[in-house]
Design a protein around this motif. Sequence first.
Motif, short mmCIF file in Angstrom:
data_model
loop_
_atom_site.label_atom_id
_atom_site.label_comp_id
_atom_site.label_asym_id
_atom_site.label_seq_id
_atom_site.Cartn_x
_atom_site.Cartn_y
_atom_site.Cartn_z
N PHE A 1 30.76 28.92 51.63
CA PHE A 1 30.47 27.43 51.39
C PHE A 1 29.85 26.73 52.46
O PHE A 1 28.88 26.13 52.49
CB PHE A 1 32.03 26.94 51.42
CG PHE A 1 31.95 25.46 51.14
CD1 PHE A 1 31.66 24.77 50.00
CD2 PHE A 1 32.22 24.61 52.06
CE1 PHE A 1 31.62 23.37 49.58
CE2 PHE A 1 32.22 23.06 51.94
CZ PHE A 1 31.81 22.52 50.85
N SER A 2 30.14 27.10 53.88
CA SER A 2 29.70 26.41 55.01
C SER A 2 28.15 26.84 55.18
O SER A 2 27.33 26.02 55.41
CB SER A 2 30.44 26.65 56.09
OG SER A 2 30.64 28.09 56.32
N ASN A 3 28.00 28.15 55.13
CA ASN A 3 26.59 28.57 55.45
C ASN A 3 25.76 28.30 54.34
O ASN A 3 24.37 28.01 54.36
CB ASN A 3 26.68 30.10 55.63
CG ASN A 3 27.15 30.50 56.80
OD1 ASN A 3 26.53 30.32 57.90
ND2 ASN A 3 28.27 30.98 56.85
N ILE A 4 26.03 28.40 52.90
CA ILE A 4 25.22 27.95 51.97
C ILE A 4 24.83 26.40 51.80
O ILE A 4 23.91 26.07 51.72
CB ILE A 4 25.75 28.42 50.57
CG1 ILE A 4 25.83 30.05 50.35
CG2 ILE A 4 25.04 27.79 49.47
CD1 ILE A 4 26.36 30.47 48.99
N GLY A 5 26.13 25.81 52.16
CA GLY A 5 25.87 24.44 52.36
C GLY A 5 24.94 23.78 53.49
O GLY A 5 23.90 23.01 53.12
N VAL A 6 24.91 24.64 54.82
CA VAL A 6 24.02 24.31 55.69
C VAL A 6 22.38 24.70 55.37
O VAL A 6 21.31 23.72 55.48
CB VAL A 6 24.21 25.04 57.08
CG1 VAL A 6 22.89 25.07 58.24
CG2 VAL A 6 25.41 24.49 57.51
N LEU A 7 22.21 25.84 54.69
CA LEU A 7 21.18 26.04 54.13
C LEU A 7 20.37 25.31 53.03
O LEU A 7 19.27 24.91 53.32
CB LEU A 7 21.29 27.70 53.36
CG LEU A 7 21.36 28.93 54.26
CD1 LEU A 7 21.43 30.18 53.57
CD2 LEU A 7 19.79 28.93 54.92
N THR A 8 21.30 24.77 52.22
CA THR A 8 20.71 23.90 51.17
C THR A 8 20.34 22.64 51.63
O THR A 8 19.26 21.92 51.21
CB THR A 8 22.10 23.71 50.01
OG1 THR A 8 22.46 25.00 49.65
CG2 THR A 8 21.50 22.83 48.94
N LEU A 9 21.20 22.16 52.53
CA LEU A 9 20.81 20.74 53.33
C LEU A 9 19.45 20.98 54.05
O LEU A 9 18.65 20.11 53.73
CB LEU A 9 21.93 20.39 54.38
CG LEU A 9 21.80 19.16 55.13
CD1 LEU A 9 21.67 17.70 54.16
CD2 LEU A 9 22.99 19.03 56.05
N ILE A 10 19.26 22.00 54.85
CA ILE A 10 18.08 22.14 55.59
C ILE A 10 16.99 22.46 54.51
O ILE A 10 15.79 21.70 54.92
CB ILE A 10 18.34 23.20 56.48
CG1 ILE A 10 19.37 23.12 57.69
CG2 ILE A 10 16.85 23.66 57.21
CD1 ILE A 10 19.60 23.91 58.39
N ILE A 11 16.95 22.81 53.68
CA ILE A 11 15.86 23.03 52.59
C ILE A 11 15.55 21.79 51.82
O ILE A 11 14.33 21.50 51.66
CB ILE A 11 16.21 24.37 51.75
CG1 ILE A 11 16.51 25.66 52.26
CG2 ILE A 11 15.30 24.33 50.50
CD1 ILE A 11 16.91 26.72 51.60
#
Length: 258
Positions: free
Chosen positions: A40-50
Amino acid sequence: MKENSSMPSDILEIRGLEISPEYIYPLFFLLLFVYSTLLFSNIGVLTLIIKEKSLHQPMYFLFCNLSVNDLIGNTVLLPQLMAQVLSTKRFITYNQCLLQAFHTVIGLSATLSRCRSVIQTAFCDNPSLFKLSCEDVSINNIYGLFITVLLFTCSITGITATYIRIALICWMKKNKEMNNRALQTCSSHLILSLIMLWSGFLTIILHRFPDYPDLRKLAYILFHVVPANLNPIIYGLQTRSLRDKIIQILKRKTIIST
């Protein structure tokens, strides 16, 4: 499955974690919670940055790289560990084992012949694969230790030099607010780095001491799990731009829901 065989098998047995029956389900759900949290945390960071064009900068691409590495490393490890916890039959193909070992350290074991088919740990890594061979692997062990010591020394030297430079800048500036911010950020970074370095170092060194298999397994799990869960917090939420974007999104969702 027999440990020694004249013909190498493509199916390997993994000894796995030794768990008392009453701890099987608590451990399984703990691993599931840890894996779900880091997903959840790592995919959330990836999605936000993209999605946010304002975050398309080199520093945030580094955050993406950290998240991708954490996701790959833990996806290779944790689902298999959870399956091992629930199962008494723990098998893996040799190619899958090589793939898992590739995500730990530089692969050197693929060219060795095999006369054993039992992995003595809960996971696959190069030292475990070396032990499947009946060849003399002294050179491989020496090379592995040399690489480990070299990487460990370089990492410690780089971290020490960085923090000495930060300390000198803070001392020269004599800005209380800046010093407090640097102390808060650097202390969390330092703790995370030390956990990762020492757990990784212990994982490799303890292969030379077979009397401590449980400690080696724990060190390996900590090496993957702790940084993967803390990286989004330390490198993400402590970065002002990224933190502000997260707060904006949360406020926007709150307004929409009301």
